[in-house]
Design an enzyme around this catalytic site. Structure first.
Site, short mmCIF file in Angstrom:
data_model
loop_
_atom_site.label_atom_id
_atom_site.label_comp_id
_atom_site.label_asym_id
_atom_site.label_seq_id
_atom_site.Cartn_x
_atom_site.Cartn_y
_atom_site.Cartn_z
N GLU A 170 -34.31 -14.64 -2.71
CA GLU A 170 -34.36 -14.61 -1.25
C GLU A 170 -35.68 -14.01 -0.80
O GLU A 170 -36.07 -12.98 -1.34
CB GLU A 170 -33.22 -13.79 -0.65
CG GLU A 170 -33.14 -13.99 0.86
CD GLU A 170 -32.02 -13.17 1.53
OE1 GLU A 170 -31.61 -12.14 0.96
OE2 GLU A 170 -31.61 -13.56 2.62
N GLY B 253 -33.63 -3.13 -1.87
CA GLY B 253 -32.58 -2.16 -2.16
C GLY B 253 -31.54 -2.81 -3.03
O GLY B 253 -31.03 -2.23 -3.99
N GLU C 208 -27.73 -9.90 -2.64
CA GLU C 208 -26.31 -10.30 -2.68
C GLU C 208 -26.01 -11.58 -3.45
O GLU C 208 -24.98 -12.21 -3.18
CB GLU C 208 -25.83 -10.48 -1.24
CG GLU C 208 -26.45 -11.67 -0.47
CD GLU C 208 -27.68 -11.31 0.35
OE1 GLU C 208 -28.30 -10.27 0.06
OE2 GLU C 208 -28.01 -12.07 1.27
N HIS D 68 -22.67 -3.18 1.99
CA HIS D 68 -23.53 -4.19 2.62
C HIS D 68 -23.53 -5.49 1.79
O HIS D 68 -23.31 -6.58 2.30
CB HIS D 68 -24.95 -3.62 2.74
CG HIS D 68 -25.94 -4.54 3.36
ND1 HIS D 68 -26.34 -4.43 4.68
CD2 HIS D 68 -26.63 -5.59 2.85
CE1 HIS D 68 -27.23 -5.37 4.95
NE2 HIS D 68 -27.43 -6.09 3.84
N GLU D 69 -23.75 -5.34 0.50
CA GLU D 69 -23.86 -6.54 -0.35
C GLU D 69 -22.52 -7.26 -0.49
O GLU D 69 -22.47 -8.49 -0.56
CB GLU D 69 -24.40 -6.16 -1.74
CG GLU D 69 -25.76 -5.48 -1.72
CD GLU D 69 -26.81 -6.20 -0.91
OE1 GLU D 69 -26.80 -7.44 -0.90
OE2 GLU D 69 -27.63 -5.53 -0.26
N HIS E 132 -21.89 -9.41 2.43
CA HIS E 132 -22.67 -10.66 2.35
C HIS E 132 -21.92 -11.75 1.60
O HIS E 132 -22.21 -12.93 1.76
CB HIS E 132 -23.97 -10.41 1.57
CG HIS E 132 -25.12 -10.01 2.43
ND1 HIS E 132 -25.47 -10.67 3.58
CD2 HIS E 132 -26.05 -9.03 2.27
CE1 HIS E 132 -26.55 -10.10 4.10
NE2 HIS E 132 -26.92 -9.10 3.33
#
Ligand SMILES: [Zn+2]
Length: 1015
Positions: A289, A422, A425, A457-458, A461
């Site tokens: 990404e 960081g 995903e 967070h991941e 996703h």
């Protein structure tokens, strides 16, 4: 993807100056002997004179004897800091900093002559570039654009006309399925690949165009017949031209190729680490990404071209391989090689494909039908359990919240030793930095908060981004804003002890600060070039995106948000969407007849956010909205937002049921209150993405109420008042006197959110004063901080603490106290460090105080040496991270230069840490000009490691320039950035940097004199 910012860990937004400790020598002797910390034999750059020259990128002989004093931009720019006499310093402040022995006056005649010559050269080059960029280069020479077909269609590498003239791919051909076979060689760092793409021709066409970058294509066949291909490298596209139109239907395109494993952080890249036995181990991993899948295999590399994938990976038998899907079979290929084949994937975008070849170990656990595993290097097997437990709990939460179960039978979380973002995903194979996944036995709850946040967070996703994907990168916020918002929702629910609410409030403040600049952009922004796509990974997509979702959720009634989101996921799963699709799903479930689309479009289409001005006369309240800009000069913006304004009053203010709502859609509206009130506070708990200004009476009433009993407002409301008044002062709407009026109440404050916000704001002003050499005012600011926070600082314990909120509070207070050398802080910190070191680390330094303690220790040669040794040998990542921050906080210029070099070349400090190193060094007075010089001189090398526009580059530029506040520095920065041409002059972050310097200059002009009487 989760960007990685130094401010994130372990104490978000704790940007307190860290630099000045009394044990530093007053004057650095540039001719002193080599420093005592270890230097390799090739580190001759430490020889005093050559190191100075090296920083500037000059040859040793380029300076005359009379210029042996330091000639960095500090000197060339005529910076006043060199003029500081030690008398001034000792009189002005209790801390002592480094000082260069060279005298400073006007630049020498030679310097000025050289400057003029350089300027003439730069101007000539710019003119040449200006004319050249107006043309297209072809083998035939320079042609004017738009004059012939030749200039519309670019020339391929072989000189033939390339049959496509757009950065976006044509829609006539779609991929259906990819069979990818890869064989990376971790000894020579290359790989062989072959991809077989089943394509669907939707409209008759003579061309197939797809992406490919940095690879050597050996052979291509189309439906079994060898075909010729064309390549246009600037757009990373290849094309196959056919003599006749291809009829609608399915065909197979086969491409075999070789490539180098990338040495940057994207594509299929090589990474390495040194194990505890000192042996270097290698691995290969991916980061696609946004635009790097094309570096690993030729593909239709746009998020809307979803397809299925079957991946086969050949590896040496000593390694394992991982990909998105579970492994089906391993075949022995002899010669020590094995081939793993993975299950066919679900329908997904190319940027989510991933594979890894490494020697990792893992632990696993089942959640519902999914096997969850955490992978790390063997040395760190003790540090994976927290991540496993956390991922399992969060997966259960999301399975239930979204009412759509995670669709794969496995979910791997992998800690990669050298990784820039960081985390990423990739569907079924999430990759992390070690710092954002591993938790050691002495990690604190704050370290766990970071790890938990990134995992949350991941995992979010896997639904927002993976299951439902934005159509194009203009709507990146649909991925990132949502994942960011969900991380707070899930942690609040699953890990209430982590105090994530305060962290989210800080995140909103941060987003407001960025979005108040002219150089900001709408949440949904048109993007086409790779640099523009990279730039979307910023605070607006992540943090503003999350903030406006919070505002929407707070406006909808209970449960509607979750219901709308669930319907949206159900309707669009495995396909692509635009913002509008989400708003429509939410409108359909809203019982208040709220047009979510009408309201939310005003927040995604306009850049910036509104300032609401409140004027009360009895029960009549006049509300006015305008675009809030820190610099509103010449602004003709008449954007209007649909603001779900919330407010409380003295009648009822603390309970959540007290909140009233008024929808402000016009420029001005009148609110009629049922009763007389003493005061009103708008934007309850700062849930809305706007700031509020009151008339003189309104502020007076609120300040009066706080002084009488601050608990009439929640601590979030108090923090928001502090945040808003500093922003209003920065924009020139209120005087700094009024800021100080509000801050009068703060001596009674002991809650984390308002105290950390106040320290953050005061710390920023302190740093500007300090870097401007306004030592008298900086010293008065120190006294002001001590006067207002001193007793709270003294009340903080240095013992182990379990409450995240208390840890956040005390680490902010003590880091400030130690940096200003007040309240005995440095003595305490030194004592703790010595005790810890002499006990061979059996006594403990609380993890939340480690950074503060290490930074104090790093100010002596001995302490710095110990820390460097620890850094090299530590396998505990949170500790290692704090150690590096401490090393970079040194005031010793040699050490600063050494760290800059080592982190850029990646030899002793991993290159992934370079943005953090720059950020930390730039906070200190001693280092910020060196860092700026270093960035300028090494720009080419830096942009080879980090893509132009990427968040790493954004961070480096902002860190290096955000503390300039003089005209000289403004011109210097402008000149440098405009010289970059295609290597970055067009980046939005450059505009942001220039705007920030101008704002700093204006603030100084407006406030320097008045601060003399107010502080
Ligand atoms: Zn993300």
């Amino acid at each position: 993807m989760e960007t990685f910012e130094s401010e994130r860990a372990p104490q978000p937004r704790n940007m307190i100056e860290n630099s000045m400790f009394e044990e530093e020598p007053d004057v650095v002797d540039l001719a002193k002997e080599s420093p005592s910390y270890p230097i390799d034999t090739d580190d001759v750059v430490y020889e005093p004179r050559s190191s100075r020259l090296l920083v500037r990128g000059l040859g040793e002989n380029d300076l005359d004897e009379d210029e042996e004093d330091y000639e960095s931009s500090a000197r060339l720019l005529g910076m006043s800091f060199m003029n500081r006499s030690s008398n001034q310093r000792s009189a002005a402040s209790s801390y002592i900093r480094q000082h260069y022995s060279g005298s400073c006056s006007m630049p020498s005649t030679k310097t000025m002559v050289v400057g003029v010559v350089v300027l003439v050269l730069v101007a000539s080059m710019l003119m040449v570039l200006y004319f050249l960029l107006g043309c297209n280069f072809t083998t035939a020479g320079c042609q004017k654009t738009n004059s012939t077909m030749d200039s519309i269609y670019p020339n391929s590498t072989n000189g033939e006309l390339f049959p496509w003239a757009d950065l976006r791919l044509p829609c006539s051909v779609h991929p259906v399925h990819y069979n990818i076979t890869l064989h990376p060689d971790l000894t020579i760092m290359t790989f062989q690949g072959s991809v077989s793409i089943l394509v669907q021709v939707l409209n008759e066409t003579k061309n197939i165009v797809l992406h490919s970058s940095d690879m050597n294509i050996i052979k291509a066949t189309f439906d079994g017949k060898e075909v010729h291909f064309l390549e246009y490298k600037p757009w990373q596209q290849i094309a196959f031209k056919f003599p006749e139109d291809l009829k609608k239907g399915q065909y197979v395109l086969n491409i075999t190729y070789t490539a180098n494993l990338s040495s940057s952080y994207d594509g299929f890249y090589n990474s390495s680490y040194v194990d505890t036995n000192g042996i270097k181990r290698v691995l290969a991993a991916t980061q696609f990404e946004p635009l790097a899948a094309r570096k690993a295999f030729p593909c239709f590399d746009e998020p809307a071209f979803k397809s299925t994938f079957t991946i086969k990976m050949t590896r040496e038998s000593k390694y394992i391989s991982l990909s998105n899907m579970p492994k089906v079979i391993t075949t022995d290929l002899k010669n020590g090689l094995e081939e793993d084949e993975f299950e066919k994937s679900v329908n997904m975008s190319t940027y989510l494909v991933a594979f890894i070849v490494a020697d990792f170990i893992s632990v696993s656990k089942n959640v519902s039908k999914t096997k969850v595993s955490v992978y790390a290097v063997p040395d760190k097997k003790e540090q994976v359990q927290y991540a496993l437990d956390t991922a399992c709990k969060l997966l259960e939460f999301y399975n239930s919240f979204f009412k759509n179960e995670y669709p794969l039978s496995k979910l791997d979380l992998v800690a990669i030793p050298d990784f820039l973002a960081g985390a990423m995903e990739n569907w079924g194979l999430i990759t992390f930095r070690e710092t954002t996944l591993l938790v050691g036995s002495n990690s604190s709850a704050i370290d766990k908060q970071l790890v938990t946040s990134v995992i949350a967070h991941e995992l979010a996703h896997q639904w927002f981004g993976n299951l439902v994907t934005m159509q194009w990168w203009n709507d990146l916020w649909l991925n990132e804003g949502f994942a960011t918002y969900m991380q707070y929702i899930s942690i609040e629910s699953v890990f209430p002890g982590l105090d994530i609410d305060t962290e989210f409030l800080n995140v909103r403040f941060k987003a407001l600060a960025k979005d108040a600049l002219n150089s900001s952009h709408p949440v949904s922004t048109v993007v086409s070039t790779p640099e523009q796509v990279e730039e979307m990974f910023d605070s607006v997509s992540y943090e503003k995106g999350a903030s406006i979702l919070l505002m929407l959720n707070a406006t909808l009634t209970d449960g509607e948000f979750q219901k709308g989101v669930t319907q949206y996921l159900q309707k669009y799963k495995l396909s692509n969407t635009k913002s509008e699709n989400l708003w429509n799903s939410l409108s359909q479930v809203s019982k208040q007849n709220l047009s979510v689309s009408e309201m939310m479009n005003t927040w995604t289409v306009h850049k910036g956010f509104p300032l609401v001005t409140v004027k009360r006369s009895g029960t009549q309240v006049t509300l006015t909205q305008e675009h809030f800009l820190l610099n509103a000069e010449n602004s003709t913006d008449d954007s209007l937002w649909h603001i779900p304004l919330t407010y409380v009053s003295d009648k009822c203010s603390v309970l959540s049921s007290c909140k009233q709502v008024f929808h402000l859609k016009e420029k001005t509206a009148t609110l009629k209150l049922p009763d007389q009130v003493k005061w009103l506070k708008f934007n309850v708990r700062s849930d809305g993405f706007y700031i509020v200004h009151y008339d003189e009476e309104g502020w007076k009433d609120l300040i009066g109420a706080l002084k009488e009993d601050m608990n009439v407002l929640s601590c979030k409301d108090r923090a928001a008042l502090i945040n808003n008044i500093f922003a209003l002062s920065r924009s020139g709407k209120v005087s700094f006197r009024q800021v100080l009026n509000l801050m009068d109440y703060i001596r009674n404050e002991n809650e984390t959110a308002p105290v950390t916000e106040a320290l953050f704001q005061l710390g920023q002003i302190y740093r500007l004063l300090d870097k401007r050499s306004e030592l008298d005012l900086a010293s008065r600011m120190t006294s002001y901080i001590e006067d207002h926070f001193g007793s709270l600082m003294e009340n903080q314990s240095w013992d182990l603490e379990t409450s995240v909120s208390k840890m956040t509070l005390r680490s902010a207070l003590l880091e400030m106290a130690c940096s200003l050398n007040i309240r005995n802080c440095t003595t305490q910190a030194k004592h703790l460090f010595d005790q810890w070191f002499t006990s061979n680390k059996t006594s403990q330094i609380p993890s939340d105080l480690m950074r503060t303690v290490f930074k104090v220790a790093a100010q002596t040669d001995e302490g710095w040496g110990k820390l460097l040794d620890m850094y090299k040998h530590s396998i505990n990542d949170p500790e290692k991270h704090k150690t590096l921050e401490a090393l970079a906080s040194t005031q010793d210029v040699w050490k600063i230069i050494w760290i800059l070099q080592k982190s850029l070349d990646g030899s002793e400090i991993q290159t992934q840490e370079f943005p953090l190193v720059i950020n930390t060094i730039c906070k200190s007075f001693a280092g910020y000009l060196y860092a700026w010089d270093f960035v300028k001189e090494n720009w080419d090398k830096i942009t080879q490691k980090f893509s132009v526009g990427s968040f790493a580059i954004q961070s480096i530029i902002m860190s290096a320039t955000s503390q300039f506040s003089t005209k000289t520095h403004l011109v210097e920065a402008q000149n440098f950035f405009s010289s970059l041409g295609t290597k970055g002059s067009q980046m939005r972050i450059v505009q942001e940097a220039i705007e920030t310097i101008k704002l700093n200059m204006r603030w100084m002009e407006n406030n320097l004199n008045t601060l003399q009487s107010w502080l």
